[in-house]
Design an enzyme around this catalytic site. Structure first.
Site, PDB file in Angstrom:
ATOM      1  CB  CYS A  52      34.285  38.660  40.937  1.00 46.17           C
ATOM      2  SG  CYS A  52      35.808  39.194  40.701  1.00 46.17           S
ATOM      3  CB  CYS A  56      39.898  34.213  37.447  1.00 43.34           C
ATOM      4  SG  CYS A  56      40.506  35.657  37.995  1.00 43.34           S
ATOM      5  CB  CYS A  59      37.181  32.289  39.451  1.00 47.67           C
ATOM      6  SG  CYS A  59      36.366  32.695  41.046  1.00 47.67           S
ATOM      7  CB  CYS A  96      41.009  32.710  55.260  1.00 49.34           C
ATOM      8  SG  CYS A  96      41.205  33.512  54.056  1.00 49.34           S
ATOM      9  CB  CYS A 128      43.934  35.077  56.758  1.00 52.54           C
ATOM     10  SG  CYS A 128      44.411  34.896  54.816  1.00 52.54           S
ATOM     11  CB  CYS A 188      48.610  33.535  52.559  1.00 53.64           C
ATOM     12  SG  CYS A 188      47.668  32.089  52.257  1.00 53.64           S
ATOM     13  NE  ARG A 260      46.442  27.178  54.280  1.00 56.83           N
ATOM     14  CZ  ARG A 260      46.525  28.607  54.270  1.00 56.83           C
ATOM     15  NH1 ARG A 260      45.791  29.251  53.249  1.00 56.83           N
ATOM     16  NH2 ARG A 260      47.256  29.211  55.050  1.00 56.83           N
TER      17      ARG A 260
HETATM   18  N1  SAM Z   1      38.958  37.844  44.532  1.00 63.32           N
HETATM   19  C1  SAM Z   1      40.123  37.605  45.324  1.00 63.32           C
HETATM   20  C2  SAM Z   1      41.407  37.270  44.392  1.00 63.32           C
HETATM   21  O1  SAM Z   1      41.274  36.922  43.549  1.00 63.32           O
HETATM   22  O2  SAM Z   1      42.389  37.522  44.903  1.00 63.32           O
HETATM   23  C3  SAM Z   1      39.863  36.701  46.381  1.00 63.32           C
HETATM   24  C4  SAM Z   1      39.156  35.413  46.169  1.00 63.32           C
HETATM   25  S1  SAM Z   1      39.653  34.128  45.198  1.00 63.32           S
HETATM   26  C5  SAM Z   1      38.389  33.375  45.021  1.00 63.32           C
HETATM   27  C6  SAM Z   1      41.122  33.385  45.998  1.00 63.32           C
HETATM   28  C7  SAM Z   1      41.700  32.284  45.015  1.00 63.32           C
HETATM   29  O3  SAM Z   1      40.983  31.143  45.120  1.00 63.32           O
HETATM   30  C8  SAM Z   1      42.268  32.469  43.732  1.00 63.32           C
HETATM   31  O4  SAM Z   1      43.582  33.263  43.609  1.00 63.32           O
HETATM   32  C9  SAM Z   1      42.450  31.171  43.242  1.00 63.32           C
HETATM   33  O5  SAM Z   1      44.012  30.756  43.347  1.00 63.32           O
HETATM   34  C10 SAM Z   1      41.479  30.399  44.325  1.00 63.32           C
HETATM   35  N2  SAM Z   1      40.484  29.536  43.461  1.00 63.32           N
HETATM   36  C11 SAM Z   1      39.509  30.240  42.840  1.00 63.32           C
HETATM   37  N3  SAM Z   1      38.683  29.089  42.157  1.00 63.32           N
HETATM   38  C12 SAM Z   1      39.184  28.177  42.191  1.00 63.32           C
HETATM   39  C13 SAM Z   1      39.058  26.920  41.855  1.00 63.32           C
HETATM   40  N4  SAM Z   1      38.058  26.636  40.866  1.00 63.32           N
HETATM   41  N5  SAM Z   1      39.908  25.823  41.821  1.00 63.32           N
HETATM   42  C14 SAM Z   1      41.104  26.044  42.722  1.00 63.32           C
HETATM   43  N6  SAM Z   1      41.461  27.392  43.351  1.00 63.32           N
HETATM   44  C15 SAM Z   1      40.438  28.408  43.073  1.00 63.32           C
HETATM   45  C1  DTB Z   2      43.548  29.327  48.172  1.00 60.45           C
HETATM   46  O1  DTB Z   2      44.651  29.522  47.788  1.00 60.45           O
HETATM   47  N1  DTB Z   2      42.394  28.925  48.059  1.00 60.45           N
HETATM   48  C2  DTB Z   2      41.239  29.347  48.755  1.00 60.45           C
HETATM   49  C3  DTB Z   2      41.840  30.430  49.449  1.00 60.45           C
HETATM   50  N2  DTB Z   2      43.054  30.530  48.953  1.00 60.45           N
HETATM   51  C4  DTB Z   2      41.060  31.693  49.451  1.00 60.45           C
HETATM   52  C5  DTB Z   2      40.087  29.376  47.688  1.00 60.45           C
HETATM   53  C6  DTB Z   2      39.609  28.081  47.031  1.00 60.45           C
HETATM   54  C7  DTB Z   2      38.461  28.220  46.368  1.00 60.45           C
HETATM   55  C8  DTB Z   2      38.075  27.169  45.494  1.00 60.45           C
HETATM   56  C9  DTB Z   2      36.970  27.446  44.746  1.00 60.45           C
HETATM   57  C10 DTB Z   2      35.853  27.836  45.620  1.00 60.45           C
HETATM   58  O2  DTB Z   2      35.055  27.243  46.489  1.00 60.45           O
HETATM   59  O3  DTB Z   2      35.068  28.810  45.266  1.00 60.45           O
HETATM   60 FE1  SF4 Z   3      37.384  37.439  40.981  1.00 59.52          FE
HETATM   61 FE2  SF4 Z   3      37.278  34.695  41.304  1.00 59.52          FE
HETATM   62 FE3  SF4 Z   3      39.227  36.026  40.061  1.00 59.52          FE
HETATM   63 FE4  SF4 Z   3      39.048  36.534  42.566  1.00 59.52          FE
HETATM   64  S1  SF4 Z   3      39.449  34.594  41.622  1.00 59.52           S
HETATM   65  S2  SF4 Z   3      39.479  38.019  41.304  1.00 59.52           S
HETATM   66  S3  SF4 Z   3      36.885  36.104  42.922  1.00 59.52           S
HETATM   67  S4  SF4 Z   3      37.125  36.065  39.499  1.00 59.52           S
END
Ligand code: SAM
Ligand code: DTB
Ligand code: SF4
Length: 324
Positions: A52, A56, A59, A96, A128, A188, A260
């Site tokens: 990506c 973030c 992430c 989802c 979702c 959501c 959730r």
């Molecule tokens: N890329 C899209 C976005 O950012 O909206 C969708 C996927 S993103 C992985 C969805 C959500 O996962 C993020 O907004 C964040 O709240 C959550 N998330 C990602 N990495 C995480 C982590 N290490 N711990 C907890 N939540 C995480």
């Molecule tokens: C949300 O609030 N938590 C989920 C879902 N929406 C998409 C994602 C959590 C991701 C945790 C890190 C991972 O497994 O990559």
């Molecule tokens: Fe990309 Fe992860 Fe940020 Fe979603 S949360 S926009 S997958 S870097």
């Protein structure tokens, strides 16, 4: 009565209530609005993993951090539908699909996602997606394909946002949420705790969520999953009491919303999770993987449901109740 005019001071007072009193208040409101034995079970699938362009800081899927996540292009529709069927058989009523995209582009990949949405919807599950930013037209196309909910998190307060993400703005996030709402798809939207934010940032995020014109139908509260290679890998483990406080406050502010208990369950004991349900959580992600990180298995959760006397909520319950 649902309120959208909460003030920061009111939220601060609720958030700072002595913990056991706060849990009691949240549990009482939860009983007034929801069947407390019911927990919505959602399964996540990463349909497009890693690589990506966003930054973030939490992430594992951001291309710029070296986290060991293998980049995978968009999965084939039939494989995704097989995963959805398995999730349904294991008791999930919501499926989802997540993609590591900054935003949706109008290309073949999006057409394929629309086909996936159609397929999962036809299986009788709530579908979702979480695909990054959307414009109004894209939201409409997803709605027409049968999308039930769109996940798009605010993650933290608008003030702290730029400490965590610099490649997009809070306003862009809010715009996508508005596009989703206008397309008639349920929202959501929640956040993460443990990013290094203050209590005041958490209160401000809850303020933004609970004063949206319509409360999000679901609010995921994630505890940071600390992933090696991300800038936040050495953050302290999130205190479970903070998780309970966040859930209880969200429940009081948005009584009819599905709150959730999201990322972080793999590091929580059963007793700690039970406190979260007591405080008003009524939804979880099930299956041994979230998107890329571990989560309790279906078997472990079945045992937990048995022990706590919880049962999975049926799909489309709200619509069924409205019809009569
Ligand atoms: N890329 C899209 C976005 O950012 O909206 C969708 C996927 S993103 C992985 C969805 C959500 O996962 C993020 O907004 C964040 O709240 C959550 N998330 C990602 N990495 C995480 C982590 N290490 N711990 C907890 N939540 C995480
Ligand atoms: C949300 O609030 N938590 C989920 C879902 N929406 C998409 C994602 C959590 C991701 C945790 C890190 C991972 O497994 O990559
Ligand atoms: Fe990309 Fe992860 Fe940020 Fe979603 S949360 S926009 S997958 S870097």
């Amino acid at each position: 009565m649902l309120r959208n005019n909460w003030t920061l001071t009111e939220i601060q007072d609720i958030y700072n209530t002595p913990l056991l009193e706060l849990i009691y208040k949240a549990a009482t409101i939860h009983r007034d609005y929801n069947d407390t034995a019911e927990v919505q079970v959602c399964t996540l699938l990463s349909i497009k993993t890693g690589g990506c362009p966003e930054d973030c800081a939490y992430c594992p899927q951001a291309a710029r951090y070296h986290t060991g996540v293998e980049v995978q292009s968009l999965m084939q529709k039939d494989i995704v539908l097989e995963y959805a069927a398995k999730a349904k058989a294991a008791g999930s009523t919501r499926f989802c699909m997540g993609a590591a995209w900054r935003e949706v582009r109008n290309n073949k990949d999006f057409d394929r996602v629309l086909e996936m949405v159609k397929g999962v919807n036809e299986m009788g599950m709530e579908v979702c997606c979480t695909l990054g930013m959307l414009d109004g037209e894209q939201a409409k196309k997803l709605a027409d394909a049968g999308l039930y909910a769109y996940n798009h998190n605010l993650d933290t307060s608008s003030e702290y946002y730029s400490e965590i993400i610099t490649t997009r703005t809070y306003d862009e996030r809010l715009k996508t949420l508005d596009n989703v709402r206008k397309a008639g798809v349920t929202v959501c939207c929640g956040g993460i705790i443990g990013l290094g934010e203050t209590h005041s940032d958490r209160i401000k995020m809850l303020h933004t969520l609970s004063t949206l014109p319509v409360h999000p139908e679901s609010v995921p509260i994630n505890a940071l999953v600390r992933v090696k290679g991300t800038p936040l890998e050495n953050n302290a483990k999130t205190d479970v009491w903070d998780m309970v406080r966040m859930i209880a406050t969200a429940r009081i502010l948005m009584p009819a919303t599905m709150v959730r208990l999201s990322a972080g369950r793999a590091e929580m004991s059963l007793a700690e999770q039970a406190l979260c349900f007591m405080a008003g959580a009524n939804s979880i992600f099930a299956g041994d993987k979230l998107l890329t990180t571990p989560n309790p298995s279906f078997d472990e959760d079945n045992l937990m449901f048995g022990l706590l006397g919880l049962k999975p909520r049926e799909a489309f319950k709200q619509e069924k109740e409205l019809v009569g």
